[in-house]
Each structure stands twice: as structure tokens, then as C-alpha cells.
Motif scaffolding. Structure first.
Motif, PDB file in Angstrom:
ATOM      1  N   ALA A  98       2.275  27.790  33.781  1.00 50.81           N
ATOM      2  CA  ALA A  98       2.758  28.355  35.048  1.00 50.81           C
ATOM      3  C   ALA A  98       1.729  28.299  36.169  1.00 50.81           C
ATOM      4  N   ALA A  99       0.469  28.005  35.851  1.00 53.05           N
ATOM      5  CA  ALA A  99      -0.618  28.163  36.823  1.00 53.05           C
ATOM      6  C   ALA A  99      -0.380  27.395  38.131  1.00 53.05           C
ATOM      7  N   GLY A 100      -0.045  26.118  38.012  1.00 46.81           N
ATOM      8  CA  GLY A 100       0.157  25.317  39.219  1.00 46.81           C
ATOM      9  C   GLY A 100       1.352  25.772  40.034  1.00 46.81           C
ATOM     10  N   PRO A 107       9.096  30.655  43.308  1.00 48.90           N
ATOM     11  CA  PRO A 107       9.669  31.947  42.911  1.00 48.90           C
ATOM     12  C   PRO A 107       9.553  32.183  41.406  1.00 48.90           C
ATOM     13  N   SER A 108       9.318  33.429  41.019  1.00 45.12           N
ATOM     14  CA  SER A 108       9.055  33.759  39.620  1.00 45.12           C
ATOM     15  C   SER A 108      10.193  33.355  38.697  1.00 45.12           C
ATOM     16  N   SER A 109      11.432  33.492  39.157  1.00 49.74           N
ATOM     17  CA  SER A 109      12.563  33.111  38.308  1.00 49.74           C
ATOM     18  C   SER A 109      12.561  31.612  38.024  1.00 49.74           C
ATOM     19  N   GLU A 110      12.172  30.818  39.033  1.00 50.47           N
ATOM     20  CA  GLU A 110      12.107  29.368  38.850  1.00 50.47           C
ATOM     21  C   GLU A 110      10.914  28.982  37.981  1.00 50.47           C
ATOM     22  N   ILE A 111       9.803  29.714  38.142  1.00 51.90           N
ATOM     23  CA  ILE A 111       8.640  29.465  37.301  1.00 51.90           C
ATOM     24  C   ILE A 111       9.011  29.628  35.835  1.00 51.90           C
ATOM     25  N   LYS A 112       9.687  30.726  35.510  1.00 56.83           N
ATOM     26  CA  LYS A 112      10.073  30.987  34.127  1.00 56.83           C
ATOM     27  C   LYS A 112      10.945  29.868  33.590  1.00 56.83           C
ATOM     28  N   GLN A 113      11.900  29.423  34.395  1.00 58.67           N
ATOM     29  CA  GLN A 113      12.813  28.370  33.954  1.00 58.67           C
ATOM     30  C   GLN A 113      12.060  27.066  33.705  1.00 58.67           C
ATOM     31  N   ARG A 114      11.174  26.692  34.619  1.00 55.77           N
ATOM     32  CA  ARG A 114      10.441  25.432  34.478  1.00 55.77           C
ATOM     33  C   ARG A 114       9.470  25.486  33.303  1.00 55.77           C
ATOM     34  N   VAL A 115       8.789  26.618  33.140  1.00 55.69           N
ATOM     35  CA  VAL A 115       7.838  26.755  32.046  1.00 55.69           C
ATOM     36  C   VAL A 115       8.541  26.599  30.704  1.00 55.69           C
ATOM     37  N   GLY A 137      -6.069  20.891  19.178  1.00 54.28           N
ATOM     38  CA  GLY A 137      -6.306  19.940  20.256  1.00 54.28           C
ATOM     39  C   GLY A 137      -5.029  19.270  20.737  1.00 54.28           C
ATOM     40  N   GLY A 138      -4.158  18.913  19.795  1.00 57.01           N
ATOM     41  CA  GLY A 138      -2.885  18.299  20.173  1.00 57.01           C
ATOM     42  C   GLY A 138      -1.998  19.262  20.930  1.00 57.01           C
ATOM     43  N   GLU A 139      -1.976  20.519  20.503  1.00 51.93           N
ATOM     44  CA  GLU A 139      -1.175  21.533  21.196  1.00 51.93           C
ATOM     45  C   GLU A 139      -1.735  21.806  22.585  1.00 51.93           C
ATOM     46  N   ALA A 140      -3.057  21.767  22.711  1.00 54.53           N
ATOM     47  CA  ALA A 140      -3.679  21.958  24.015  1.00 54.53           C
ATOM     48  C   ALA A 140      -3.298  20.828  24.972  1.00 54.53           C
ATOM     49  N   GLN A 141      -3.278  19.582  24.467  1.00 57.44           N
ATOM     50  CA  GLN A 141      -2.895  18.469  25.341  1.00 57.44           C
ATOM     51  C   GLN A 141      -1.412  18.527  25.692  1.00 57.44           C
ATOM     52  N   ARG A 142      -0.591  18.988  24.774  1.00 60.15           N
ATOM     53  CA  ARG A 142       0.822  19.189  25.082  1.00 60.15           C
ATOM     54  C   ARG A 142       0.980  20.256  26.178  1.00 60.15           C
ATOM     55  N   THR A 143       0.152  21.306  26.111  1.00 63.31           N
ATOM     56  CA  THR A 143       0.183  22.343  27.145  1.00 63.31           C
ATOM     57  C   THR A 143      -0.219  21.754  28.501  1.00 63.31           C
ATOM     58  N   SER A 144      -1.245  20.925  28.501  1.00 68.20           N
ATOM     59  CA  SER A 144      -1.698  20.284  29.731  1.00 68.20           C
ATOM     60  C   SER A 144      -0.610  19.388  30.322  1.00 68.20           C
ATOM     61  N   LEU A 145       0.070  18.637  29.465  1.00 66.27           N
ATOM     62  CA  LEU A 145       1.167  17.780  29.935  1.00 66.27           C
ATOM     63  C   LEU A 145       2.338  18.607  30.444  1.00 66.27           C
ATOM     64  N   ALA A 146       2.659  19.686  29.747  1.00 68.92           N
ATOM     65  CA  ALA A 146       3.741  20.562  30.199  1.00 68.92           C
ATOM     66  C   ALA A 146       3.411  21.164  31.551  1.00 68.92           C
ATOM     67  N   ARG A 147       2.162  21.561  31.751  1.00 65.45           N
ATOM     68  CA  ARG A 147       1.723  22.102  33.038  1.00 65.45           C
ATOM     69  C   ARG A 147       1.911  21.070  34.148  1.00 65.45           C
ATOM     70  N   ALA A 148       1.579  19.812  33.861  1.00 62.08           N
ATOM     71  CA  ALA A 148       1.720  18.760  34.869  1.00 62.08           C
ATOM     72  C   ALA A 148       3.185  18.490  35.200  1.00 62.08           C
ATOM     73  N   GLU A 152       6.917  19.023  38.600  1.00 65.61           N
ATOM     74  CA  GLU A 152       7.849  17.985  39.047  1.00 65.61           C
ATOM     75  C   GLU A 152       7.162  17.051  40.045  1.00 65.61           C
ATOM     76  N   PRO A 153       6.030  16.451  39.614  1.00 59.93           N
ATOM     77  CA  PRO A 153       5.221  15.643  40.538  1.00 59.93           C
ATOM     78  C   PRO A 153       5.898  14.345  40.931  1.00 59.93           C
ATOM     79  N   GLU A 154       5.551  13.862  42.109  1.00 64.21           N
ATOM     80  CA  GLU A 154       6.046  12.561  42.539  1.00 64.21           C
ATOM     81  C   GLU A 154       5.290  11.438  41.833  1.00 64.21           C
ATOM     82  N   ILE A 155       4.019  11.697  41.487  1.00 64.87           N
ATOM     83  CA  ILE A 155       3.231  10.782  40.660  1.00 64.87           C
ATOM     84  C   ILE A 155       2.433  11.623  39.673  1.00 64.87           C
ATOM     85  N   VAL A 156       2.382  11.195  38.417  1.00 67.61           N
ATOM     86  CA  VAL A 156       1.506  11.840  37.445  1.00 67.61           C
ATOM     87  C   VAL A 156       0.423  10.841  37.055  1.00 67.61           C
ATOM     88  N   PHE A 157      -0.837  11.280  37.147  1.00 68.17           N
ATOM     89  CA  PHE A 157      -1.985  10.454  36.799  1.00 68.17           C
ATOM     90  C   PHE A 157      -2.509  10.913  35.440  1.00 68.17           C
TER      91      PHE A 157
END
Length: 232
Positions: A98-100, A107-115, A137-148, A152-157
Motif C-alpha cells: 500500500a505504501a506507494g 482513497p483508502s477504500s481503493e487502496i484496500k481493493q488494489r492491495v 526471499g521469493g515472497e519478498a520479491q512477490r511483495t515488491s512486484l505487487a507493490r509496483a 497501475e503504472p504506465e511503465i514498469v522497470f
């Protein structure tokens, strides 16, 4: 879509006064998944980080959606980055995803839904209340990808996102990321030295050597018709 979303011209990056990147022209079209591939020191990460606005070039121009890239703060709010190390906060998995969104005042309701949606996509919904310091480590990288992807980025690097994972974890995450990129049609730039990753994830490949792009094209063209001995 064939519209150019990101373009660079005469891009130069220097370190200690020495040129480490020289890209006369670069184009990224909407919906493309581009792999930057080459050996260590080829310039893959330098190009990726420069295109992401995290390294300042010594020369050249970068345009985003046809406009000069001058508002880096605004640009970074429209992209997302995933690195080899997940760089998670000392908080729950849910708070990390949810950090980003909180920084963008979603809005908090949308944050919850996206997370919850992104956690489910990456198979970590059962970890939402767990401390990010107590996952693998794998779960941490999955968390990082989920955060990205929650942004809903226009480009993901993606800068060598699988390099530190063991083979079974890497294989599972490759499969999931391939599926999610297809589902979301997200434009992506991936740096990797691994041909399998490039072939699995990318629909366009740019081979790099000594800070230059030496061949670019569809993976099957690059693999079957290398431009020179180095590419081969």
C-alpha cells in the motif's frame, strides 16, 4: 498499440568523466515488453535506471508521451520500479504493498481493493498481515512486484528482479509475472543477463555491449539472425 511512449536521442551517461552509455536512439512503444540483455557491465541497468529517471544523463534528450522529460517527480508517479533486492519497509506485507498508493493519496477504500487484488495475483494474500521481515526471499520479491503493479503504472522497470532467487522460486515467479504482464498489458522494460528470462517475458529484445545497443528486434529475429559475432 504502436504509439511511442518513451524515446531517447543521443543519450550519454558518464561516471567519473568516462562514458559508460552511448545510445544514439531508443524507442519504446505502448504495450511492449522490452528485455535489455547482455553480460555484466554491458550497460543494461544504467540504461534502465536512466530511462526511469533515476540516473541523470550527461547528454541527450528523453521524451515521454512526446514531451521532454523535465518533470521527473510527475514522471515517477506514472511509472514503477522493481529491483534485484526488494527494499521492503519494516512493516506488514499489506503496508508495503500500500505504501506507494498512500503517497499518491489514493482513497483508502481503493487502496484496500488494489492491495488485495495484487496480493492475490502474486499469490501472497495469505501473507498480508505478516511482517515483511519474516518472509522468504521469493515472497519478498512477490511483495515488491505487487507493490509496483498496485500503482497501475504506465511503465514498469524491472532491474534483474530474479537474479538472487533460487531456481524453483525463480521459475514460479517468471510464470506468474508473464501471466500478469499479459493480463494487464503493462509496458515493461526488463534488464537481464539471462536469455531464458528475456525469451519468456519479452516481445522485443535489445542486446547491449559496452554501453551500446548492438541489435534490437523481436526475440526470434535476434536469436536466429544475430547481427554480429558478439550477439551470436
Amino acid at each position: 498499440m504502436n504509439d511511442c511512449i518513451l524515446k531517447a536521442t543521443d543519450l550519454i551517461v558518464k561516471r567519473g568523466g568516462v562514458g559508460v552509455l552511448d545510445i544514439p536512439t531508443f524507442r519504446l512503444t505502448c504495450g511492449t515488453r522490452l528485455a535489455l540483455i547482455g553480460p555484466n557491465g554491458a550497460g543494461k541497468s544504467t540504461l534502465l535506471l536512466t530511462l526511469a529517471g533515476l540516473i541523470k544523463p550527461a547528454g541527450g534528450t528523453i521524451t515521454y508521451q512526446g514531451q521532454p522529460l523535465t518533470d521527473l517527480f510527475g514522471y515517477r508517479r506514472r511509472i514503477a520500479c522493481v529491483f534485484q533486492e526488494p527494499l521492503l519497509f519494516d512493516a506488514t506485507v499489506q503496508a508495503n504493498i500500500a505504501a506507494g498508493l498512500k503517497l499518491r493519496h489514493v482513497p483508502s477504500s481503493e487502496i484496500k481493493q488494489r492491495v488485495h487484488a495484487c496480493a492475490e495475483r502474486f499469490g501472497i494474500k495469505h501473507l498480508l498481515d505478516r511482517s515483511a521481515r519474516k518472509i522468504s526471499g521469493g515472497e519478498a520479491q512477490r511483495t515488491s512486484l505487487a507493490r509496483a503493479f498496485a500503482l497501475e503504472p504506465e511503465i514498469v522497470f524491472l532491474d534483474e528482479p530474479f537474479a538472487s532467487l533460487d531456481p524453483p522460486t525463480r521459475e514460479a515467479l517468471l510464470e506468474d509475472l508473464h501471466r500478469i504482464l499479459n493480463e494487464t498489458s503493462t509496458t515493461a522494460v526488463l534488464s537481464t543477463h539471462d536469455q531464458e528470462e528475456a525469451l519468456r517475458l519479452a516481445d522485443e529484445m535489445a542486446v547491449m555491449n559496452a554501453g551500446r545497443i548492438v541489435q534490437v528486434g523481436r526475440p526470434e529475429i535476434v536469436m536466429n539472425h544475430p547481427a554480429d559475432e558478439f550477439v551470436a
